[in-house]
Design a protein around this motif. Structure first.
Motif, PDB file in Angstrom:
ATOM      1  N   LEU A 198       0.596  -1.165   0.411  1.00 18.22           N
ATOM      2  CA  LEU A 198       0.196  -0.251   0.068  1.00 18.22           C
ATOM      3  C   LEU A 198       0.990   0.830   0.292  1.00 18.22           C
ATOM      4  O   LEU A 198       0.165   2.449   0.104  1.00 18.22           O
ATOM      5  N   PHE A 199       1.815   1.207   0.141  1.00 23.73           N
ATOM      6  CA  PHE A 199       2.861   2.678   0.398  1.00 23.73           C
ATOM      7  C   PHE A 199       2.873   3.032  -0.874  1.00 23.73           C
ATOM      8  O   PHE A 199       2.895   4.612  -1.217  1.00 23.73           O
ATOM      9  N   PRO A 200       2.658   2.867  -1.829  1.00 19.33           N
ATOM     10  CA  PRO A 200       2.317   3.794  -3.200  1.00 19.33           C
ATOM     11  C   PRO A 200       1.241   4.806  -3.554  1.00 19.33           C
ATOM     12  O   PRO A 200       1.362   5.492  -4.039  1.00 19.33           O
ATOM     13  N   TRP A 226       9.009  -3.052  -3.061  1.00 16.53           N
ATOM     14  CA  TRP A 226       9.304  -4.000  -4.124  1.00 16.53           C
ATOM     15  C   TRP A 226       9.278  -5.098  -3.004  1.00 16.53           C
ATOM     16  O   TRP A 226       9.547  -6.200  -3.393  1.00 16.53           O
ATOM     17  N   GLY A 227      10.095  -4.956  -2.126  1.00 15.65           N
ATOM     18  CA  GLY A 227      10.604  -6.873  -1.037  1.00 15.65           C
ATOM     19  C   GLY A 227       9.222  -6.911  -0.818  1.00 15.65           C
ATOM     20  O   GLY A 227       8.999  -8.638  -0.982  1.00 15.65           O
ATOM     21  N   SER A 228       7.630  -5.834  -0.338  1.00 17.44           N
ATOM     22  CA  SER A 228       6.752  -6.921  -0.440  1.00 17.44           C
ATOM     23  C   SER A 228       6.095  -7.006  -1.132  1.00 17.44           C
ATOM     24  O   SER A 228       5.144  -8.070  -1.140  1.00 17.44           O
ATOM     25  N   ALA A 272      -5.468  -5.720   1.460  1.00 19.82           N
ATOM     26  CA  ALA A 272      -6.532  -5.925   1.817  1.00 19.82           C
ATOM     27  C   ALA A 272      -6.452  -5.692   2.936  1.00 19.82           C
ATOM     28  O   ALA A 272      -7.092  -5.501   3.902  1.00 19.82           O
ATOM     29  N   LEU A 273      -5.717  -7.451   3.539  1.00 14.95           N
ATOM     30  CA  LEU A 273      -5.446  -6.859   4.960  1.00 14.95           C
ATOM     31  C   LEU A 273      -4.949  -6.134   5.190  1.00 14.95           C
ATOM     32  O   LEU A 273      -5.308  -5.386   6.761  1.00 14.95           O
ATOM     33  N   GLY A 274      -3.631  -5.737   5.260  1.00 16.27           N
ATOM     34  CA  GLY A 274      -2.911  -4.207   5.040  1.00 16.27           C
ATOM     35  C   GLY A 274      -3.717  -2.803   5.270  1.00 16.27           C
ATOM     36  O   GLY A 274      -4.130  -2.237   6.239  1.00 16.27           O
ATOM     37  N   CYS A 275      -5.108  -2.520   4.612  1.00 17.64           N
ATOM     38  CA  CYS A 275      -5.900  -1.639   4.474  1.00 17.64           C
ATOM     39  C   CYS A 275      -6.940  -2.157   5.812  1.00 17.64           C
ATOM     40  O   CYS A 275      -6.933  -0.982   6.232  1.00 17.64           O
ATOM     41  N   GLY A 276      -7.378  -2.911   5.728  1.00 17.32           N
ATOM     42  CA  GLY A 276      -7.864  -3.496   7.449  1.00 17.32           C
ATOM     43  C   GLY A 276      -7.370  -3.354   8.308  1.00 17.32           C
ATOM     44  O   GLY A 276      -7.524  -2.277   9.862  1.00 17.32           O
ATOM     45  N   LEU A 293      -9.831   3.211  -0.230  1.00 21.71           N
ATOM     46  CA  LEU A 293      -9.210   2.218  -1.057  1.00 21.71           C
ATOM     47  C   LEU A 293      -9.362   0.283  -0.932  1.00 21.71           C
ATOM     48  O   LEU A 293      -9.758  -0.468  -2.025  1.00 21.71           O
ATOM     49  N   MET A 294     -10.076   0.623   0.541  1.00 21.95           N
ATOM     50  CA  MET A 294     -10.375  -1.086   1.117  1.00 21.95           C
ATOM     51  C   MET A 294     -11.377  -1.648   0.509  1.00 21.95           C
ATOM     52  O   MET A 294     -12.161  -2.934  -0.300  1.00 21.95           O
ATOM     53  N   PRO A 295     -13.097  -0.995  -0.658  1.00 24.45           N
ATOM     54  CA  PRO A 295     -13.463  -1.486  -0.718  1.00 24.45           C
ATOM     55  C   PRO A 295     -13.116  -1.992  -2.851  1.00 24.45           C
ATOM     56  O   PRO A 295     -13.528  -2.975  -2.965  1.00 24.45           O
ATOM     57  N   LYS A 296     -12.325  -0.946  -3.009  1.00 21.89           N
ATOM     58  CA  LYS A 296     -11.792  -1.999  -4.495  1.00 21.89           C
ATOM     59  C   LYS A 296     -10.541  -2.585  -4.179  1.00 21.89           C
ATOM     60  O   LYS A 296     -11.315  -3.851  -5.253  1.00 21.89           O
TER      61      LYS A 296
END
Length: 334
Positions: free
Chosen positions: A32-34, A119-121, A171-175, A192-195
């Motif tokens: 999600l960083f970008p 990029w590592g993620s 999605a997990l990171g967003c939550g 972002l979450m719904p998308k």
């Protein structure tokens, strides 16, 4: 009498599931960083997992060690078949881990460590999905030895599942960030979450359609009676979870988006187990054929019974100690 092979499958399965959940939202933050440009908000994102991220990967080690101890045939065969994506994943995780240590201390080179973290993620998440897809497709063996090609793991299906895992972790990171942050950063995650969830639903549908059509034995397992009655609630529950996540984001609820996304991950894991059971090296080697001798299973189970509760206890304690929200200006990772 206790079936020790099944006990070990349960232990390894639990380790994999916990790893996917814990390291999933951890990797999701890097994915999600970008979408977040402000350095202060990126600092907050990293600080939500900084105290616990390295402990999350304990579960990957547990799964690998358990596989080596209880199912050495699987360990040898799967690593031989998937050596290249596994090694690339490890390299990506190394870059990501180094980024944690250096990013907070860097000034002029901070943007480089941001890229290493991103990029590592992304790469490690993508390769985990590729490994998953290659495993579902099946591993060619002859007399218990891998007999396929070097690039058998690289297929359109494995690339698709790689994308699916990236979206699922995002999605997990967003939550997680909805739960752990506030103000502008939290609002961005609500957007972002719904998308991400709708994209994840499309990917789930694609995998669910492709898998039975290309694997007759899985189709037989899914659609034969009475199995169809047992499995049919899974897609219904997936749709219910998606609807609940969308509703929770609309109402700006903080805890529910993360919990319902965890439920989606559990349902996906359940579908994976159902599809392959009882094969541990699909499509031909069962759990019992690959298991170590009973004496070895008993001996290693003693260590598992001692150490797994300790790992669970310190994991829970770590998350409990750092349970509060993380805000801009909070002390950084040192």
């Amino acid at each position: 009498m206790i079936d020790l092979a099944l006990v070990w499958v349960g232990i390894i399965g639990l380790g994999v599931l916990i790893y996917v959940i814990l390291d999933g939202f951890d990797l999701g933050i890097g994915i999600l960083f970008p979408f977040i440009k402000k350095q202060q908000q990126r600092d907050v994102m990293m600080n939500t997992v900084a105290p616990v991220w390295d402990g999350n990967e304990t579960w990957m080690v547990l799964g690998g060690a358990g596989l080596y101890a209880a199912f050495p045939l699987v360990y040898a065969t799967v690593l031989s078949a998937l050596y290249m994506p596994i090694m690339l994943m490890v390299v990506a995780l190394i870059f990501r881990g180094v980024a944690f240590e250096f990013r907070f201390k860097a000034n002029r080179s901070k943007y480089l460590w941001d890229h290493a973290f991103i990029w590592g993620s992304v790469v490690s998440s993508f390769l985990q999905g590729v490994i998953l897809g290659a495993y579902i497709q099946g591993i060619e063996t002859t007399n218990g030895i891998y007999s396929g090609g070097t690039l058998d793991w690289l297929t359109p299906f494995s690339l698709f599942t790689g994308l699916g895992v990236v979206v699922m972790y995002a999605a997990l990171g967003c939550g997680w960030l909805i739960l752990k942050t506030e103000t502008g950063l939290q609002q961005r995650m609500y957007q972002l979450m719904p998308k991400l969830i709708l994209l994840l639903l499309i990917i789930f549908a694609g995998v669910s359609l492709y898998t039975p059509f290309t694997h007759p034995e899985i189709a037989q397992r899914w659609f034969s009676l009475p199995n169809l009655y047992y499995f049919s609630p899974v897609p219904v529950l997936v749709l219910i979870c998606v609807a609940l996540i969308l509703s929770a984001c609309k109402k700006r609820l903080e805890v529910q988006p993360f919990l319902y996304t965890l439920a989606l991950v559990f349902l996906a894991f359940t579908g994976f187990v159902i599809s392959l059971w009882p094969m541990i090296i699909p499509p031909s080697v069962t759990i019992w054929q690959a298991a170590s001798p009973e004496s070895s299973l008993k001996f290693t189970l003693v260590g598992a019974v001692i150490f797994i509760p300790i790992i669970i206890a310190y994991t829970i304690m770590g998350y409990w100690v750092f349970r509060d929200k993380v805000r801009v200006g909070d002390s950084g990772y040192h």
